[in-house]
Design a protein around this motif. Sequence first.
Motif, PDB file in Angstrom:
ATOM      1  N   SER A  35       1.146  32.361  28.818  1.00  0.00           N
ATOM      2  CA  SER A  35       0.016  32.050  30.098  1.00  0.00           C
ATOM      3  C   SER A  35      -0.746  30.464  29.408  1.00  0.00           C
ATOM      4  CB  SER A  35      -0.539  32.980  29.857  1.00  0.00           C
ATOM      5  OG  SER A  35      -1.197  33.272  28.555  1.00  0.00           O
ATOM      6  N   ASP A  36      -0.827  29.767  28.927  1.00  0.00           N
ATOM      7  CA  ASP A  36      -2.031  29.078  28.526  1.00  0.00           C
ATOM      8  C   ASP A  36      -0.796  28.163  27.514  1.00  0.00           C
ATOM      9  OD1 ASP A  36      -3.562  27.267  28.078  1.00  0.00           O
ATOM     10  OD2 ASP A  36      -5.046  28.360  26.910  1.00  0.00           O
ATOM     11  N   PRO A  37       0.438  27.270  28.078  1.00  0.00           N
ATOM     12  CA  PRO A  37       0.714  26.826  27.363  1.00  0.00           C
ATOM     13  C   PRO A  37      -0.077  25.659  26.548  1.00  0.00           C
ATOM     14  CG  PRO A  37       1.476  26.435  29.252  1.00  0.00           C
ATOM     15  CD  PRO A  37       0.118  27.276  29.288  1.00  0.00           C
ATOM     16  N   ILE A  38      -0.823  24.640  27.103  1.00  0.00           N
ATOM     17  CA  ILE A  38      -1.688  23.923  26.630  1.00  0.00           C
ATOM     18  C   ILE A  38      -2.616  24.438  25.573  1.00  0.00           C
ATOM     19  CG2 ILE A  38      -3.686  22.517  27.251  1.00  0.00           C
ATOM     20  CD1 ILE A  38      -2.878  22.934  29.971  1.00  0.00           C
ATOM     21  N   GLY A  39      -3.128  25.870  26.083  1.00  0.00           N
ATOM     22  CA  GLY A  39      -3.627  25.809  24.894  1.00  0.00           C
ATOM     23  C   GLY A  39      -2.979  25.971  23.372  1.00  0.00           C
ATOM     24  N   TYR A  40      -1.850  26.916  23.885  1.00  0.00           N
ATOM     25  CA  TYR A  40      -0.721  26.981  22.369  1.00  0.00           C
ATOM     26  C   TYR A  40      -0.636  25.779  21.638  1.00  0.00           C
ATOM     27  CZ  TYR A  40       3.813  28.171  20.424  1.00  0.00           C
ATOM     28  OH  TYR A  40       4.970  28.558  19.710  1.00  0.00           O
ATOM     29  N   ALA A  41      -0.281  24.481  23.056  1.00  0.00           N
ATOM     30  CA  ALA A  41      -0.199  23.427  21.874  1.00  0.00           C
ATOM     31  C   ALA A  41      -1.380  22.318  21.527  1.00  0.00           C
ATOM     32  CB  ALA A  41      -0.086  22.103  22.912  1.00  0.00           C
ATOM     33  N   LEU A  42      -2.579  22.705  21.903  1.00  0.00           N
ATOM     34  CA  LEU A  42      -3.887  22.786  21.177  1.00  0.00           C
ATOM     35  C   LEU A  42      -4.319  23.412  19.759  1.00  0.00           C
ATOM     36  CD1 LEU A  42      -6.048  22.262  24.475  1.00  0.00           C
ATOM     37  CD2 LEU A  42      -4.697  20.150  23.187  1.00  0.00           C
ATOM     38  N   GLY A  43      -3.831  24.490  20.096  1.00  0.00           N
ATOM     39  CA  GLY A  43      -3.717  25.615  18.444  1.00  0.00           C
ATOM     40  C   GLY A  43      -3.386  24.978  17.651  1.00  0.00           C
ATOM     41  N   ILE A  44      -1.696  24.261  17.788  1.00  0.00           N
ATOM     42  CA  ILE A  44      -0.816  23.704  17.094  1.00  0.00           C
ATOM     43  C   ILE A  44      -1.480  22.610  16.818  1.00  0.00           C
ATOM     44  CG2 ILE A  44       2.013  23.100  16.388  1.00  0.00           C
ATOM     45  CD1 ILE A  44       2.380  24.918  18.337  1.00  0.00           C
ATOM     46  N   ALA A  45      -2.155  21.804  17.300  1.00  0.00           N
ATOM     47  CA  ALA A  45      -2.320  20.447  17.335  1.00  0.00           C
ATOM     48  C   ALA A  45      -3.656  20.805  16.048  1.00  0.00           C
ATOM     49  CB  ALA A  45      -2.655  19.570  18.186  1.00  0.00           C
ATOM     50  N   ALA A  46      -4.757  21.560  16.236  1.00  0.00           N
ATOM     51  CA  ALA A  46      -5.487  21.744  15.428  1.00  0.00           C
ATOM     52  C   ALA A  46      -5.327  21.898  13.960  1.00  0.00           C
ATOM     53  CB  ALA A  46      -6.609  22.694  16.006  1.00  0.00           C
ATOM     54  N   GLY A  47      -4.227  22.996  14.235  1.00  0.00           N
ATOM     55  CA  GLY A  47      -3.588  23.541  12.784  1.00  0.00           C
ATOM     56  C   GLY A  47      -3.012  22.353  12.166  1.00  0.00           C
ATOM     57  N   LEU A  48      -1.907  21.131  12.649  1.00  0.00           N
ATOM     58  CA  LEU A  48      -1.791  19.836  11.918  1.00  0.00           C
ATOM     59  C   LEU A  48      -2.757  19.486  12.327  1.00  0.00           C
ATOM     60  CD1 LEU A  48       1.420  19.679  14.209  1.00  0.00           C
ATOM     61  CD2 LEU A  48       1.656  20.454  11.389  1.00  0.00           C
ATOM     62  N   GLY A  49      -4.035  19.453  12.156  1.00  0.00           N
ATOM     63  CA  GLY A  49      -4.779  18.117  11.293  1.00  0.00           C
ATOM     64  C   GLY A  49      -5.024  16.965  12.552  1.00  0.00           C
ATOM     65  N   VAL A  50      -4.313  16.735  13.354  1.00  0.00           N
ATOM     66  CA  VAL A  50      -3.325  15.454  14.294  1.00  0.00           C
ATOM     67  C   VAL A  50      -4.817  14.738  14.203  1.00  0.00           C
ATOM     68  CG1 VAL A  50      -1.340  16.143  14.840  1.00  0.00           C
ATOM     69  CG2 VAL A  50      -3.256  16.252  16.364  1.00  0.00           C
ATOM     70  N   ALA A  51      -4.793  13.562  15.243  1.00  0.00           N
ATOM     71  CA  ALA A  51      -5.688  12.251  16.003  1.00  0.00           C
ATOM     72  C   ALA A  51      -5.967  12.836  16.824  1.00  0.00           C
ATOM     73  CB  ALA A  51      -6.214  11.235  14.796  1.00  0.00           C
TER      74      ALA A  51
END
Length: 97
Positions: A35-51
Amino acid sequence: MSGLATPRHANAVTQHARLLGYQYVYTVRPPQDTSDPIGYALGIAAGLGVAAIVVYDLAQVDDQPARVCEDFDLETVCPATTWAKVACPAIAETGAA
């Protein structure tokens, strides 16, 4: 979102990230039923610690760069633009305790 252009866009994103000096880590393709593809991607990015998050264009983030920039720099391939992470004032500057 890229449809038939997906392979070309994915290649452009990878090249753009590397040209900017980022170590390309991962392409996120949220499940279609999310339902929230952007939130999904942001969650993965946060978990990976990306800049930074690199996308082909702002349509990839529903034309909402501010949502991404709460936690990450955002780079777009087309047009080549940097959207800087929102700077939070230091506690000493705000007087908050």
